[in-house]
Design an enzyme around this catalytic site. Sequence first.
Site, short mmCIF file in Angstrom:
data_model
loop_
_atom_site.label_atom_id
_atom_site.label_comp_id
_atom_site.label_asym_id
_atom_site.label_seq_id
_atom_site.Cartn_x
_atom_site.Cartn_y
_atom_site.Cartn_z
N HIS A 160 0.90 -1.12 0.08
CA HIS A 160 0.06 0.09 0.02
C HIS A 160 0.80 1.13 0.06
O HIS A 160 1.82 1.25 0.83
CB HIS A 160 -0.92 -0.07 1.07
N ASP A 172 6.63 0.97 6.53
CA ASP A 172 5.15 0.69 6.49
C ASP A 172 4.36 1.86 5.62
O ASP A 172 3.60 2.69 6.25
CB ASP A 172 4.41 0.64 8.03
N GLU A 207 -4.97 1.41 2.69
CA GLU A 207 -4.84 0.44 3.45
C GLU A 207 -5.00 1.08 5.01
O GLU A 207 -5.85 0.31 5.58
CB GLU A 207 -3.70 -0.41 3.43
N GLU A 208 -4.35 2.05 4.96
CA GLU A 208 -4.43 2.68 6.72
C GLU A 208 -5.89 2.94 7.03
O GLU A 208 -6.18 3.34 8.03
CB GLU A 208 -3.41 3.71 6.78
N GLU A 234 3.85 -6.46 3.98
CA GLU A 234 3.69 -5.27 5.03
C GLU A 234 4.79 -5.22 5.85
O GLU A 234 5.92 -5.58 5.72
CB GLU A 234 2.57 -5.96 5.96
N HIS A 307 4.05 2.75 13.05
CA HIS A 307 2.87 3.84 13.24
C HIS A 307 3.40 5.05 14.04
O HIS A 307 2.86 5.76 14.87
CB HIS A 307 1.40 3.52 13.51
#
Length: 875
Positions: A160, A172, A207-208, A234, A307
């Site tokens: 993504h 990520d 995706e997030e 991922e 994140h």
Amino acid sequence: MVRTRQWGPVRSLLALAPLLIGFPWLALKHQYSLPTPIVDQYDSITSRPQLSEATILQYAKYLSEDIGYRTPGTREHALADAWMTEKAYQLKEECERVVAAQPGRKLQCEVWRQEGSGSHRFDMMAARLYKRYVNLSNIIIRLSDGTDQGKVDAVLINSHLDSTLPSPGAADDALSVGVMIECVRVFVNTPGWEPKHAVIFLFNNAEESLQDGSHLFSTQHPIASTVRAVINLEAAGTAGPELLFQATSHEMIQAYSHVPRPYGTIFANEIFSSGVLLSDTDFRQFEYYLNVTGLDMAVVGNSYLYHMRGDLVENIEAGVAQHMAENTFALIDHLTSPASPLSALASGYGRPRTVFFTFLGVFFIYSFRTAKLCACQKCWRASARGATMAKALFSVILAGLGALVGANAVAFMMERVLGRGMSWFKGEFEPLILYGPAAMCGALLTQLPLAPVPEKALLHAQLLACAFLAAAGQFAGIGSSAVFFLSAVSSFGALLVDRVTYYLSAPAVNDAGIKMINAAEKIPDGDAKRVEVVHSKVEAKGGLTIPLLTGTQLMSATLIVFVPLTGRIGSEAPAEYIIASIVALVGSYMLNFTTPFVHRFGLPVLRKAVIISLLVVGVVMAVFARKEVFDKNHQKRLFVLHKEDLNTREQHLHIAAADGAPGFDDLVHDITAHFGANGVPPKAVVMDDWNGDWDTLYPFSAFLSPYKIDLPLDPTYDAPWPPEEQFTVSAVNDTLDVSKGTRTMTLKIDHPGIMWTVIAFDAHVLEWTLDNSPPEEFARHHIKEASFYGTDVWTVDMTIKWPPPPNAHPRSSVDGLRVNFIGIQEKRMWPAKKAEADGSQAMRLFKEFDAWLDERTGGSIDALLMGCVSGEVVV
């Protein structure tokens, strides 16, 4: 008589020390070894294309730093979409040039930019949530041999483009995006490569926002129906090899065996599938909507940065990108070859009944049937009777329980008595130092009432226990019970070698030349003791070999995931006891020789061992009680909302944490004193489905421990936008059918300049455009939106029962449908938008808050700061 002294515990431990140190070192070396990064795109000797980590990281850096935070709905998200679209067409042009230069080569490259809208239900963490997305996009590249037959069956590779709210997303998932681009380049430029089956590269761009991009492709793209298998790439960290943590068919597990550097176990697969981790990936959408099998792989080391602001290229360990690229390339090469299982998978697949694991870099696969037979055989061979055996078996069981109780007792003391929970957070292996001695002490304490127990009986009891657990686990369908089979094999082998060594060490005839009936009975005392020492060494070294190697791999893999995870699972989660239990249980498996070892030397030595272990536990607790939980490399996550209420014009600062570490209450009071209204204390807020303050993070908001702080009011302040541009919720096409007791309407949400909007309301929905099965009762509903940058309207059509029932929630309205709404202002996120701060109250506050927080905590807190607007309307 020859005099010899039987080895004592110290001398025995010194003899075992090379194994106790060397085996874990060997296991970790194989588990976390990474390839040497390659810089050049072409081999300097052969001129053939090669996967380049340097190129992959260039792409990741451009996306994460040059473009920046690519949250769906932001300008940066749109820039990433434009960049990837251009890159895809560049690869297509390169492919056409290469094919033109190689007449007869069967290779075709096709590119799509998909754009669409849709909705789907996304249940997570026992919460029911509905997603609505508008004008989101995907970029797709398909490589095939150009024939219709070659496009019938395809493997899908997914990553993504977008990043989440608080992170630039280098690992990520820009890293995976770079890996996929590089794989396309190398395949296209490899002379003679012609895929028998197509490969689809999906660069999904949402995706997030809860997997909207993968849902869009799966439900609306014309080539989605050709997908037979999925490989999802991922990252939840920045270090170490990528882990295979989800494999859903035997065929794909076999395909994974072709990768050059395997790293995956059924243990990780079963933990993730159980839902314990409360995590999810795009794989969910492909599996549900396309009904396909596949592999889910992710970088998981150093997930402290998952994140977080620190998810930058400079923090990605050297070799990580190379490892992921080489494994992904090998999988694609196999799955597009004539040996591929894709055609067979077209008729469906079954859930795997396969045990798989990586042991010292080697990938092992065998069926559950084989595992059952092996476990039952070991269980039969280990069976024994007699009072001594029963006592030994009881001793083994008590030792395991004692280790568990001992570790959790220290956890209770650290958290409840000393108030120093999570003191091990700064290092994945620090829990071993704190809870390892406690587990050992607990195990030894349980042996005091039972001592002495014959050492050999204990070894047989361990063999029986492991064999039984292996057999029971396999019959229950738990593939991870293979670890007990491995331990049983190790114990059985050690006992077998011991038996052979014993008889080989004994003389076959006596001095008179008469053949002995029992050779051991005639050995002189000194020689017997010497033989016994040899046997004990053989048993100890042989018995601990596989448990120590396997246990080290299990312990490290588990702690590397779970220790950082405790920083984001909520203050109510029993983080201290989870980590203590992991150390105790896996540690008991890893050092299973401890119980037989201490019984070898009798009760006096056992008592001394208990006293020493108690002293060690006390010292270790004292050291950890003085440790700070967080530092600048292992930060606390802080969630901060500056929220303006459109109804009351009030402004509040909302502060929340997602961990149970001490010190949060003090921090909140310091923030209140510095930024809050004079004399107004912070208010602890109950987090439930009717607390709309944190709906932008729903359902993750259930993990938060929130406070609400009043901000000083500026009497001259007015909303910086005209009424016609404000965030509004209204009902259009509204029809009331009194005879049927229903109300049909379209909820229209206008949100100019506002993203990730959420509406929540109480109603008995009969039907709507979100799905075909709304709850058959009066209930609370949450609907989250994600739209492409510049899209500022979305709608939901629905029919509800009207009026509400008499037992409706007290916060609902009888005059109309009460709707709570909230959203994030696109230009008011820190640090994502600090380079273009608009001078608003929120951004001025965020700038000051971020600098103050960094100084106050020494950089040990990473804060996500969002400017939100909210309101309530009855329609």
